[in-house]
Design a protein around this motif. Structure first.
Motif, PDB file in Angstrom:
ATOM      1  N   GLU A 134       0.891  -1.217  -0.044  1.00  0.00           N
ATOM      2  CA  GLU A 134      -0.226  -0.134   0.050  1.00  0.00           C
ATOM      3  C   GLU A 134       0.865   1.380  -0.382  1.00  0.00           C
ATOM      4  OE1 GLU A 134      -3.612   3.076  -0.157  1.00  0.00           O
ATOM      5  OE2 GLU A 134      -3.080  -0.051  -0.093  1.00  0.00           O
ATOM      6  N   LYS A 135       2.075   1.260   0.498  1.00  0.00           N
ATOM      7  CA  LYS A 135       2.300   2.432   1.003  1.00  0.00           C
ATOM      8  C   LYS A 135       3.419   2.608  -0.517  1.00  0.00           C
ATOM      9  CE  LYS A 135       6.705   4.566   3.377  1.00  0.00           C
ATOM     10  NZ  LYS A 135       7.597   4.072   4.538  1.00  0.00           N
ATOM     11  N   GLY A 136       4.033   1.820  -1.174  1.00  0.00           N
ATOM     12  CA  GLY A 136       4.948   2.286  -2.846  1.00  0.00           C
ATOM     13  C   GLY A 136       3.721   1.584  -4.186  1.00  0.00           C
ATOM     14  N   TRP A 137       2.139   1.995  -3.495  1.00  0.00           N
ATOM     15  CA  TRP A 137       1.772   1.312  -4.832  1.00  0.00           C
ATOM     16  C   TRP A 137       1.893   2.901  -5.594  1.00  0.00           C
ATOM     17  CZ3 TRP A 137      -0.619  -2.351  -6.627  1.00  0.00           C
ATOM     18  CH2 TRP A 137      -1.706  -2.439  -7.779  1.00  0.00           C
ATOM     19  N   GLN A 138       1.308   2.868  -6.942  1.00  0.00           N
ATOM     20  CA  GLN A 138       1.596   4.089  -7.675  1.00  0.00           C
ATOM     21  C   GLN A 138       0.254   3.346  -8.840  1.00  0.00           C
ATOM     22  OE1 GLN A 138       4.821   3.334  -9.878  1.00  0.00           O
ATOM     23  NE2 GLN A 138       5.091   6.045 -10.286  1.00  0.00           N
ATOM     24  N   GLU A 139      -0.747   4.322  -8.865  1.00  0.00           N
ATOM     25  CA  GLU A 139      -1.277   4.090 -10.048  1.00  0.00           C
ATOM     26  C   GLU A 139      -1.271   4.085 -10.690  1.00  0.00           C
ATOM     27  OE1 GLU A 139      -6.818   3.846 -10.006  1.00  0.00           O
ATOM     28  OE2 GLU A 139      -5.445   4.670  -8.564  1.00  0.00           O
ATOM     29  N   PHE A 140      -0.745   5.933 -11.670  1.00  0.00           N
ATOM     30  CA  PHE A 140      -0.959   5.816 -12.489  1.00  0.00           C
ATOM     31  C   PHE A 140       1.102   6.549 -12.511  1.00  0.00           C
ATOM     32  CE2 PHE A 140      -5.235   6.620 -12.020  1.00  0.00           C
ATOM     33  CZ  PHE A 140      -5.349   6.613 -13.535  1.00  0.00           C
ATOM     34  N   ASP A 141       1.876   6.454 -13.790  1.00  0.00           N
ATOM     35  CA  ASP A 141       3.068   7.394 -13.648  1.00  0.00           C
ATOM     36  C   ASP A 141       2.705   7.942 -15.303  1.00  0.00           C
ATOM     37  OD1 ASP A 141       5.481   7.738 -14.057  1.00  0.00           O
ATOM     38  OD2 ASP A 141       6.317   5.765 -15.344  1.00  0.00           O
ATOM     39  N   GLY A 142       2.850   8.819 -14.790  1.00  0.00           N
ATOM     40  CA  GLY A 142       2.106  10.396 -15.967  1.00  0.00           C
ATOM     41  C   GLY A 142       0.900   9.897 -16.285  1.00  0.00           C
ATOM     42  N   ASP A 143       0.491  10.006 -17.507  1.00  0.00           N
ATOM     43  CA  ASP A 143      -1.340   9.878 -17.192  1.00  0.00           C
ATOM     44  C   ASP A 143      -1.118   8.487 -18.012  1.00  0.00           C
ATOM     45  OD1 ASP A 143       0.340   9.652 -20.034  1.00  0.00           O
ATOM     46  OD2 ASP A 143      -1.256  11.012 -20.998  1.00  0.00           O
ATOM     47  N   GLN A 144      -0.140   7.421 -18.160  1.00  0.00           N
ATOM     48  CA  GLN A 144       0.161   5.466 -17.978  1.00  0.00           C
ATOM     49  C   GLN A 144      -0.919   5.626 -16.467  1.00  0.00           C
ATOM     50  OE1 GLN A 144       1.161   4.451 -20.850  1.00  0.00           O
ATOM     51  NE2 GLN A 144       0.684   2.290 -20.116  1.00  0.00           N
ATOM     52  N   ARG A 145      -1.315   4.653 -16.938  1.00  0.00           N
ATOM     53  CA  ARG A 145      -2.298   4.169 -15.879  1.00  0.00           C
ATOM     54  C   ARG A 145      -1.059   2.435 -15.939  1.00  0.00           C
ATOM     55  NH1 ARG A 145      -6.919   2.725 -12.567  1.00  0.00           N
ATOM     56  NH2 ARG A 145      -7.799   4.165 -13.205  1.00  0.00           N
ATOM     57  N   VAL A 146       0.073   2.256 -14.420  1.00  0.00           N
ATOM     58  CA  VAL A 146       0.085   1.456 -14.393  1.00  0.00           C
ATOM     59  C   VAL A 146       0.315   0.356 -12.490  1.00  0.00           C
ATOM     60  CG1 VAL A 146       2.348   2.325 -14.920  1.00  0.00           C
ATOM     61  CG2 VAL A 146       1.649   2.983 -12.536  1.00  0.00           C
ATOM     62  N   ASN A 147      -0.695   0.231 -12.221  1.00  0.00           N
ATOM     63  CA  ASN A 147      -1.289  -0.658 -11.140  1.00  0.00           C
ATOM     64  C   ASN A 147      -0.140  -1.722 -10.310  1.00  0.00           C
ATOM     65  OD1 ASN A 147      -4.291   1.116 -10.812  1.00  0.00           O
ATOM     66  ND2 ASN A 147      -4.800  -1.052 -12.463  1.00  0.00           N
ATOM     67  N   THR A 149       3.731  -1.711  -7.404  1.00  0.00           N
ATOM     68  CA  THR A 149       3.836  -1.111  -6.186  1.00  0.00           C
ATOM     69  C   THR A 149       5.546  -1.438  -6.555  1.00  0.00           C
ATOM     70  OG1 THR A 149       3.703  -1.875  -3.559  1.00  0.00           O
ATOM     71  CG2 THR A 149       3.501  -3.255  -4.732  1.00  0.00           C
ATOM     72  N   MET A 150       6.266  -0.122  -5.823  1.00  0.00           N
ATOM     73  CA  MET A 150       7.052  -0.093  -5.261  1.00  0.00           C
ATOM     74  C   MET A 150       7.878  -0.089  -4.259  1.00  0.00           C
ATOM     75  SD  MET A 150       7.828   1.215  -8.778  1.00  0.00           S
ATOM     76  CE  MET A 150       9.333   1.358  -9.175  1.00  0.00           C
ATOM     77  N   GLY A 151       7.058  -0.651  -3.357  1.00  0.00           N
ATOM     78  CA  GLY A 151       7.759  -1.567  -2.248  1.00  0.00           C
ATOM     79  C   GLY A 151       7.278  -2.402  -2.000  1.00  0.00           C
ATOM     80  N   ILE A 152       8.415  -3.307  -2.808  1.00  0.00           N
ATOM     81  CA  ILE A 152       8.282  -4.995  -2.837  1.00  0.00           C
ATOM     82  C   ILE A 152       8.776  -4.853  -3.715  1.00  0.00           C
ATOM     83  CG2 ILE A 152       7.110  -7.589  -3.060  1.00  0.00           C
ATOM     84  CD1 ILE A 152       4.505  -6.206  -2.053  1.00  0.00           C
ATOM     85  N   ALA A 153      10.336  -5.813  -3.328  1.00  0.00           N
ATOM     86  CA  ALA A 153      11.075  -6.380  -4.616  1.00  0.00           C
ATOM     87  C   ALA A 153      11.340  -7.707  -4.046  1.00  0.00           C
ATOM     88  CB  ALA A 153      12.276  -5.822  -5.018  1.00  0.00           C
TER      89      ALA A 153
END
Length: 186
Positions: A134-147, A149-153
């Protein structure tokens, strides 16, 4: 009539049918009375060595629901009955008296390990994974929908087999992680 010479291996080697001393001539009376652990096992369970991703076959000999011996499986097309030194010693992995069989936890800034119930540990892990997602969630990158998370690797290791790596890839992808790698590719 047996004499003291009959108990001497060199005499048996020179006078018997084993001139090279590799068989019956080298066997003592004590050896004849020994029974192998594998001969007295109640059952044999086929398994895979847990140490690396090669997947060598093992035969696990069980007596009274206790492991008494682990050997290479000659029917395995991978290892053909052979085990490396770690695989040969894998019996100690499950039978060692120093084996840790409880979940250990050290609280933040703590100095001692404490036992934790498995259910409690699993809940803590699930809560932390969901919080990181949840903390690293990224729904959009600019106007592109990416859905994503950058918080888990994830970095898989060489001790995991293909099936485990496949399942990890599916799990982390389903959670939205994109940084999924394996040691074999690095």
């Amino acid at each position: 009539m047996k004499t003291w010479l009959d108990s001497w291996p060199v005499f048996r080697q020179l006078t018997g049918s084993d001139p090279l001393g590799r068989g019956q001539a080298a066997r003592s009376r004590k050896t004849e009375q020994v029974t192998s652990r594998t001969a007295t096992a109640d059952r044999v369970v086929k398994s895979i060595c847990p140490y690396c991703a090669v997947g060598c076959g093992q035969r696990v000999f069980v007596k009274d629901e206790q492991i008494v011996q682990i050997e290479g499986d000659p029917d395995s097309p991978i290892s053909r009955g052979r085990l490396c030194p770690k695989g040969s010693a894998s019996k100690s992995l499950v039978t060692s008296p120093s084996r840790v069989t409880t979940v250990k936890y050290r609280r933040p800034h703590g100095t001692e390990w404490e036992d934790l119930a498995l259910d409690e540990a699993m809940e803590m892990i699930a809560d932390r994974v969901m919080a990181a997602r949840e903390k690293g969630w990224q729904e959009f990158d600019g106007d592109q929908r990416v859905n994503r998370t950058m918080g888990i690797a994830s970095l898989g290791g060489a001790t995991l087999d293909n099936e485990e790596n496949y399942l990890m890839k599916k799990l982390y992808s389903a959670m939205g992680a994109i940084q999924i790698e394996n040691q074999a590719r690095i």
